[in-house]
Design an enzyme around this catalytic site. Structure first.
Site, short mmCIF file in Angstrom:
data_model
loop_
_atom_site.label_atom_id
_atom_site.label_comp_id
_atom_site.label_asym_id
_atom_site.label_seq_id
_atom_site.Cartn_x
_atom_site.Cartn_y
_atom_site.Cartn_z
N CYS A 46 0.68 -1.13 0.07
CA CYS A 46 -0.22 0.26 0.38
C CYS A 46 1.11 1.49 -0.10
CB CYS A 46 -0.77 -0.08 1.32
SG CYS A 46 -2.17 -1.22 1.27
N HIS A 71 -3.89 7.29 2.81
CA HIS A 71 -3.57 6.12 2.44
C HIS A 71 -4.70 5.72 2.96
CE1 HIS A 71 -3.87 2.09 1.10
NE2 HIS A 71 -3.68 1.71 2.82
N ASN A 80 -10.53 0.21 -0.33
CA ASN A 80 -8.65 0.63 0.08
C ASN A 80 -8.30 -0.05 -0.94
OD1 ASN A 80 -6.02 0.15 0.56
ND2 ASN A 80 -5.64 -1.43 2.13
C1 LIG Z 1 -10.30 -4.94 9.21
C2 LIG Z 1 -10.81 -4.18 10.20
C3 LIG Z 1 -11.44 -3.08 9.95
C4 LIG Z 1 -11.28 -4.84 11.39
O1 LIG Z 1 -12.11 -4.44 12.18
P1 LIG Z 1 -11.32 -4.81 13.66
O2 LIG Z 1 -12.53 -4.39 14.44
O3 LIG Z 1 -10.09 -4.78 14.33
O4 LIG Z 1 -12.17 -6.30 13.66
P2 LIG Z 1 -11.94 -7.69 14.56
O5 LIG Z 1 -10.69 -7.98 13.58
O6 LIG Z 1 -11.03 -7.60 15.96
O7 LIG Z 1 -13.33 -7.78 14.77
C5 LIG Z 1 -14.10 -8.06 15.49
C6 LIG Z 1 -15.29 -9.24 15.18
O8 LIG Z 1 -15.93 -8.99 13.89
C7 LIG Z 1 -16.70 -9.79 12.52
N1 LIG Z 1 -16.42 -9.82 11.61
C8 LIG Z 1 -14.71 -9.25 11.28
N2 LIG Z 1 -14.98 -9.07 9.23
C9 LIG Z 1 -16.44 -8.90 9.31
C10 LIG Z 1 -17.90 -8.29 8.08
N3 LIG Z 1 -17.23 -8.06 7.36
N4 LIG Z 1 -18.76 -8.48 9.15
C11 LIG Z 1 -19.29 -8.47 9.80
N5 LIG Z 1 -18.18 -9.19 11.12
C12 LIG Z 1 -17.08 -8.99 11.12
C13 LIG Z 1 -15.43 -10.90 13.27
O9 LIG Z 1 -15.07 -12.08 12.90
C14 LIG Z 1 -15.78 -10.92 15.08
O10 LIG Z 1 -16.60 -10.99 15.56
P3 LIG Z 1 -16.53 -12.16 17.30
O11 LIG Z 1 -16.10 -10.87 18.14
O12 LIG Z 1 -17.50 -12.97 17.36
O13 LIG Z 1 -15.62 -12.83 17.16
C15 LIG Z 1 -9.76 -3.46 10.68
O14 LIG Z 1 -8.76 -3.91 12.21
C16 LIG Z 1 -8.87 -3.00 9.94
O15 LIG Z 1 -9.24 -1.97 9.23
N6 LIG Z 1 -6.94 -2.69 10.25
C17 LIG Z 1 -6.14 -2.44 9.53
C18 LIG Z 1 -6.13 -2.13 8.14
C19 LIG Z 1 -5.19 -1.43 7.75
O16 LIG Z 1 -4.71 -0.50 7.99
N7 LIG Z 1 -4.66 -1.98 6.44
C20 LIG Z 1 -3.28 -1.26 6.59
C21 LIG Z 1 -2.78 -1.49 4.62
S1 LIG Z 1 -3.36 -2.08 3.50
#
Ligand SMILES: CC(C)(COP(=O)(O)OP(=O)(O)OC[C@H]1O[C@@H](n2cnc3c(N)ncnc32)[C@H](O)[C@@H]1OP(=O)(O)O)[C@@H](O)C(=O)NCCC(=O)NCCS
Length: 324
Positions: A113, A251, A281
């Site tokens: 990225c 980003h 993204n």
């Molecule tokens: C990916 C992202 C959106 C996930 O959000 P989060 O708040 O961290 O969520 P988690 O991964 O902890 O998951 C929380 C819950 O939602 C669920 N979940 C994950 N994806 C889901 C979706 N698309 N829809 C519904 N539920 C979802 C998970 O299974 C989890 O359930 P649980 O609590 O029962 O185990 C976030 O972590 C993120 O943006 N990360 C950084 C990405 C990034 O910056 N990348 C940069 C480089 S490209």
């Protein structure tokens, strides 16, 4: 002293819009979850006929047109991408002659990225040292091709697109500084498990594609911390204060990360260019796509001070401070 300055910008998005509601039909997710956790409402997905190279070609064509330069005068072409059409030739080589560029150097840079910021830093250095006068820089991606559409933890996050700039030598800045970093210790948090030299043994477990894996919440924490450090490093290197910035062009991975950066920089969100709601993204394409949008709609004006920053797989991260 020679600086590089942005002479023109361009971008290209696929026509196909995939909304959160569309994704609700094919996986266990909800529009509400995606909006609340990421800020994404919809993303663009490449058609079968579109690739990273075709998107790059259109974005570059627009950047060249806006810059009003003769493509024959381009001295170097650098493309940031992690989803090239082929192992080789590079996207840069596939597109070079279609744009009417001369036999100039043409290369891809893979920094996930952060690819556009890395590419921009290479271009800036070529101009500053006097080896090039005009450089075409692009970020292009089709992450949809390495997304497993059955997996809600990654499929809701990504989109396709391309953005480009023409840099030209100038006596006035321009790009004030670029900063790039990486730390391969984090290689397993955001990765594909298969590849050319390692082999394709893991393909079966990822439905026959070189699937992208991400430990989202761990990436999130490192991204916020690391981006906070690099914007401070960038301001300090230029002896500038947060209040000197007019625009943050981050980003576009997650609106919560973007908002955290805005808070760190004491910037109001109406001075932050946000496209993640409509693009998702787009990896190396996200920063030049956002830049082009805000230049074309008149928000960013000549003379404005811009902070560009990105973070991605590797981990890699980078920034650029630009007097537009
Ligand atoms: C990916 C992202 C959106 C996930 O959000 P989060 O708040 O961290 O969520 P988690 O991964 O902890 O998951 C929380 C819950 O939602 C669920 N979940 C994950 N994806 C889901 C979706 N698309 N829809 C519904 N539920 C979802 C998970 O299974 C989890 O359930 P649980 O609590 O029962 O185990 C976030 O972590 C993120 O943006 N990360 C950084 C990405 C990034 O910056 N990348 C940069 C480089 S490209």
């Amino acid at each position: 002293m020679i600086y590089s300055r942005i002479a023109g910008t361009g971008s290209q998005l696929p026509d196909k819009v995939v909304s959160n509601h569309d994704l609700e039909q094919i996986m266990d997710t909800s529009d509400q979850w995606i909006r609340e956790r990421t800020g994404i409402c919809e993303r663009r997905i490449a058609a079968d006929t579109e690739t990273s190279a075709t998107l790059a070609e259109e974005a570059c064509r627009k950047a060249i047109e806006t810059a009003d330069v003769d493509p024959a005068e381009i001295d170097l072409f650098v493309v940031g991408t992690t989803t090239p059409d082929l192992v080789f030739p590079s996207v840069a080589c596939l597109v070079q002659k279609k744009l009417g560029l001369p036999d100039c150097g043409a290369m891809d840079v893979n920094a996930a990225c952060s690819g556009f910021i890395y590419a921009l830093s290479v271009a800036d250095k070529y101009i500053r040292c006097g080896d090039a006068r005009k450089v075409l820089v692009c970020g292009t991606e089709t992450l949809s091709r390495i997304t497993n559409w059955k997996k809600r933890d990654t499929a809701v996050l990504f989109g396709d697109g391309a953005g480009a700039v023409v840099l030209e030598a100038s006596e006035q800045p321009g790009i004030l500084s670029t900063h790039v970093h990486a730390n391969g210790d984090y290689k397993d948090l955001l990765t594909t498990k298969v590849g050319v030299s390692r082999g394709w043994d893991g393909m079966a477990e990822s439905d026959g594609i070189p699937e992208l894996f991400m430990k989202g919440n761990e990436v999130f924490k490192v991204a916020v911390r690391t981006l906070g450090r690099i914007v401070q490093e960038t301001l300090s290197a230029n002896k500038l204060e947060k209040s000197d910035l007019d625009w943050l062009i981050p980003h576009q991975a997650n609106l919560r990360i973007i908002a955290a950066m805005a808070r760190m920089l004491d910037m109001n969100m109406d001075h932050v260019v946000v496209t993640v709601d409509r693009h998702g993204n787009t990896s190396a394409a996200s920063v030049p796509l956002a830049l082009d949008e805000a230049v074309r709609d008149g928000r960013i004006k000549r003379g404005d001070m811009l902070m560009l920053e990105a973070f991605g797989g590797g981990f890699t991260w980078g920034s650029a401070l630009i007097r537009y």
